[in-house]
Write a protein that holds these residues in place. Structure first.
Motif, PDB file in Angstrom:
ATOM      1  N   GLU A  57       0.815  -1.217   0.000  1.00 43.06           N
ATOM      2  CA  GLU A  57       0.000   0.000   0.000  1.00 43.06           C
ATOM      3  C   GLU A  57       0.848   1.267   0.000  1.00 43.06           C
ATOM      4  OE1 GLU A  57      -3.432   0.131  -0.210  1.00 43.06           O
ATOM      5  OE2 GLU A  57      -3.186  -2.010  -0.632  1.00 43.06           O
ATOM      6  N   LEU A  58       2.053   1.172   0.533  1.00 41.26           N
ATOM      7  CA  LEU A  58       2.877   2.389   0.634  1.00 41.26           C
ATOM      8  C   LEU A  58       3.467   2.815  -0.707  1.00 41.26           C
ATOM      9  CD1 LEU A  58       4.605   1.986   4.096  1.00 41.26           C
ATOM     10  CD2 LEU A  58       3.120   3.853   3.401  1.00 41.26           C
ATOM     11  N   GLU A  59       3.222   2.009  -1.737  1.00 42.36           N
ATOM     12  CA  GLU A  59       3.626   2.441  -3.083  1.00 42.36           C
ATOM     13  C   GLU A  59       3.063   3.819  -3.399  1.00 42.36           C
ATOM     14  OE1 GLU A  59       2.646  -0.254  -6.248  1.00 42.36           O
ATOM     15  OE2 GLU A  59       3.813  -1.848  -5.270  1.00 42.36           O
ATOM     16  N   HIS A  60       1.884   4.091  -2.840  1.00 45.65           N
ATOM     17  CA  HIS A  60       1.246   5.375  -3.113  1.00 45.65           C
ATOM     18  C   HIS A  60       1.698   6.443  -2.133  1.00 45.65           C
ATOM     19  CE1 HIS A  60      -1.150   2.612  -5.423  1.00 45.65           C
ATOM     20  NE2 HIS A  60      -1.557   2.007  -4.335  1.00 45.65           N
ATOM     21  N   GLY A  61       2.669   6.148  -1.287  1.00 48.56           N
ATOM     22  CA  GLY A  61       3.208   7.147  -0.370  1.00 48.56           C
ATOM     23  C   GLY A  61       2.544   7.114   0.989  1.00 48.56           C
ATOM     24  N   CYS A  62       3.222   7.730   1.951  1.00 50.62           N
ATOM     25  CA  CYS A  62       2.726   7.757   3.332  1.00 50.62           C
ATOM     26  C   CYS A  62       2.225   9.160   3.616  1.00 50.62           C
ATOM     27  CB  CYS A  62       3.868   7.416   4.291  1.00 50.62           C
ATOM     28  SG  CYS A  62       3.423   7.511   6.035  1.00 50.62           S
ATOM     29  N   ASP A  63       1.029   9.275   4.210  1.00 53.79           N
ATOM     30  CA  ASP A  63       0.536  10.627   4.548  1.00 53.79           C
ATOM     31  C   ASP A  63       0.851  10.967   6.001  1.00 53.79           C
ATOM     32  OD1 ASP A  63      -1.236   9.156   6.003  1.00 53.79           O
ATOM     33  OD2 ASP A  63      -3.043   9.968   5.060  1.00 53.79           O
ATOM     34  N   HIS A  64       1.827  10.247   6.554  1.00 51.95           N
ATOM     35  CA  HIS A  64       2.291  10.473   7.922  1.00 51.95           C
ATOM     36  C   HIS A  64       1.188  10.316   8.947  1.00 51.95           C
ATOM     37  CE1 HIS A  64       6.057  11.045   6.128  1.00 51.95           C
ATOM     38  NE2 HIS A  64       5.579  11.989   5.341  1.00 51.95           N
TER      39      HIS A  64
ATOM     40  N   SER B  59      -1.339   6.748  10.475  1.00 51.55           N
ATOM     41  CA  SER B  59      -1.312   5.282  10.502  1.00 51.55           C
ATOM     42  C   SER B  59      -2.555   4.705   9.833  1.00 51.55           C
ATOM     43  CB  SER B  59      -1.243   4.777  11.941  1.00 51.55           C
ATOM     44  OG  SER B  59      -0.246   5.456  12.649  1.00 51.55           O
ATOM     45  N   VAL B  60      -3.060   5.433   8.846  1.00 52.92           N
ATOM     46  CA  VAL B  60      -4.360   5.043   8.285  1.00 52.92           C
ATOM     47  C   VAL B  60      -4.328   3.663   7.607  1.00 52.92           C
ATOM     48  CG1 VAL B  60      -4.014   6.313   6.113  1.00 52.92           C
ATOM     49  CG2 VAL B  60      -6.338   5.844   6.920  1.00 52.92           C
ATOM     50  N   ILE B  61      -3.223   3.332   6.940  1.00 52.57           N
ATOM     51  CA  ILE B  61      -3.149   2.033   6.247  1.00 52.57           C
ATOM     52  C   ILE B  61      -3.111   0.902   7.279  1.00 52.57           C
ATOM     53  CG2 ILE B  61      -1.818   0.615   4.635  1.00 52.57           C
ATOM     54  CD1 ILE B  61      -0.680   3.216   3.448  1.00 52.57           C
ATOM     55  N   THR B  62      -2.347   1.135   8.334  1.00 48.98           N
ATOM     56  CA  THR B  62      -2.253   0.141   9.406  1.00 48.98           C
ATOM     57  C   THR B  62      -3.630  -0.087  10.043  1.00 48.98           C
ATOM     58  OG1 THR B  62       0.024   0.753   9.850  1.00 48.98           O
ATOM     59  CG2 THR B  62      -1.133  -0.379  11.610  1.00 48.98           C
ATOM     60  N   LYS B  63      -4.334   1.024  10.303  1.00 53.16           N
ATOM     61  CA  LYS B  63      -5.674   0.903  10.912  1.00 53.16           C
ATOM     62  C   LYS B  63      -6.608   0.113   9.998  1.00 53.16           C
ATOM     63  CE  LYS B  63      -5.507   4.926  13.883  1.00 53.16           C
ATOM     64  NZ  LYS B  63      -5.525   6.396  13.788  1.00 53.16           N
ATOM     65  N   THR B  64      -6.536   0.405   8.709  1.00 49.81           N
ATOM     66  CA  THR B  64      -7.375  -0.329   7.751  1.00 49.81           C
ATOM     67  C   THR B  64      -7.088  -1.818   7.819  1.00 49.81           C
ATOM     68  OG1 THR B  64      -7.240   1.560   6.276  1.00 49.81           O
ATOM     69  CG2 THR B  64      -8.014  -0.498   5.303  1.00 49.81           C
TER      70      THR B  64
END
Ligand SMILES: [Zn+2]
Length: 251
Positions: free
Chosen positions: A42-49, A51-56
């Protein structure tokens, strides 16, 4: 203090630290590698600083204590998704046991085989799906291991029977579980169950606080060998069903 003693002490300390680390985990340790794989994609699209991806990921996987996990991750250097991947992943290296060094590894040859007859009277003509039988040859020994599919989450190894095994001695099986897993705390829920699988008797050692499940299986009519299963708490019931199929094919 001599060098050897110092080395032993530092090894001991490492072990204790690992035990403490595992004790601090807010969720089953085996969820973490999946989280890191997910972040990697998912981080291919970058991190928005955040933890939203982790929460998902945690939501998707039915984790109920998400806040606690997020707090634990930040305490361990993961304040946002990219930091979780960069700083926390390495802490779980212990889940992949150290690779046998390459020189030794070269001497080990693994081969899938379809039938087996040993000089200690283990005989199988047809390995039922989803099992694979792997012959592991090294310089001075041959070992046999059944596994489900291609991965190592559930394996069954063939061992020649140790006469010291005492079927009815719970303490012996408890100690074996502890020695093999190197987990020596949170043991109050460690249980020993005896189950009958056709002509075979099996000892199941498991603990609701820990992932590893160990099962030893013998046949009273043919005590020269035993089968030892390594599996995981979340899947062991299904694996035992598959194991019965395997046992039914032993001649
Ligand atoms: Zn970030």
């Amino acid at each position: 203090m001599d060098k050897k003693k110092r080395k032993e002490l530092s090894k001991q300390r490492e072990k204790e630290e690992l035990v403490e680390f595992r004790q601090s985990l807010p969720i089953n340790e085996n969820i973490f590698p999946k989280l890191f794989d997910f972040l990697d994609d998912e981080l291919e699209h970058g991190c928005d600083h955040s933890s939203v991806i982790t929460k998902t990921f945690l939501q998707k996987n039915g984790v109920s204590n998400i806040d606690e996990v997020i707090e634990w991750l930040s305490e361990n250097g993961g304040y946002c998704d990219c930091e979780i991947l960069a700083n926390v992943e390495d802490l779980f290296d212990y889940l992949n046991p150290p690779k046998i060094n390459s020189i030794v590894k070269k001497d080990i040859h693994k081969q899938k085989i379809n039938s087996l007859k040993t000089d200690f009277c283990f005989h199988i003509e047809k390995v039922p799906s989803p099992w694979n039988l792997i012959e592991i040859t090294s310089t001075n020994s041959k070992e046999y291991q059944f596994q489900i599919g291609k991965n190592n989450n559930c394996t069954v190894s063939l061992q020649s029977h140790l006469s010291s095994f005492q079927y009815d001695n719970d303490e012996q099986w408890i100690n074996l579980w502890i020695n093999e897993t190197e987990l020596n705390y949170n043991l109050e829920d460690l249980t020993i169950e005896r189950i009958q699988l056709g002509n075979y008797s099996a000892i199941v050692a498991k603990n609701k606080n820990w992932t590893p499940v160990k099962i030893w299986c013998t046949n009273k009519d043919n005590p020269q060998w035993l089968l030892k299963m390594n599996t995981e708490l979340s899947r062991h019931k299904g694996d035992i069903k598959e194991f019965e199929k395997l046992l039914n094919n032993i001649l």
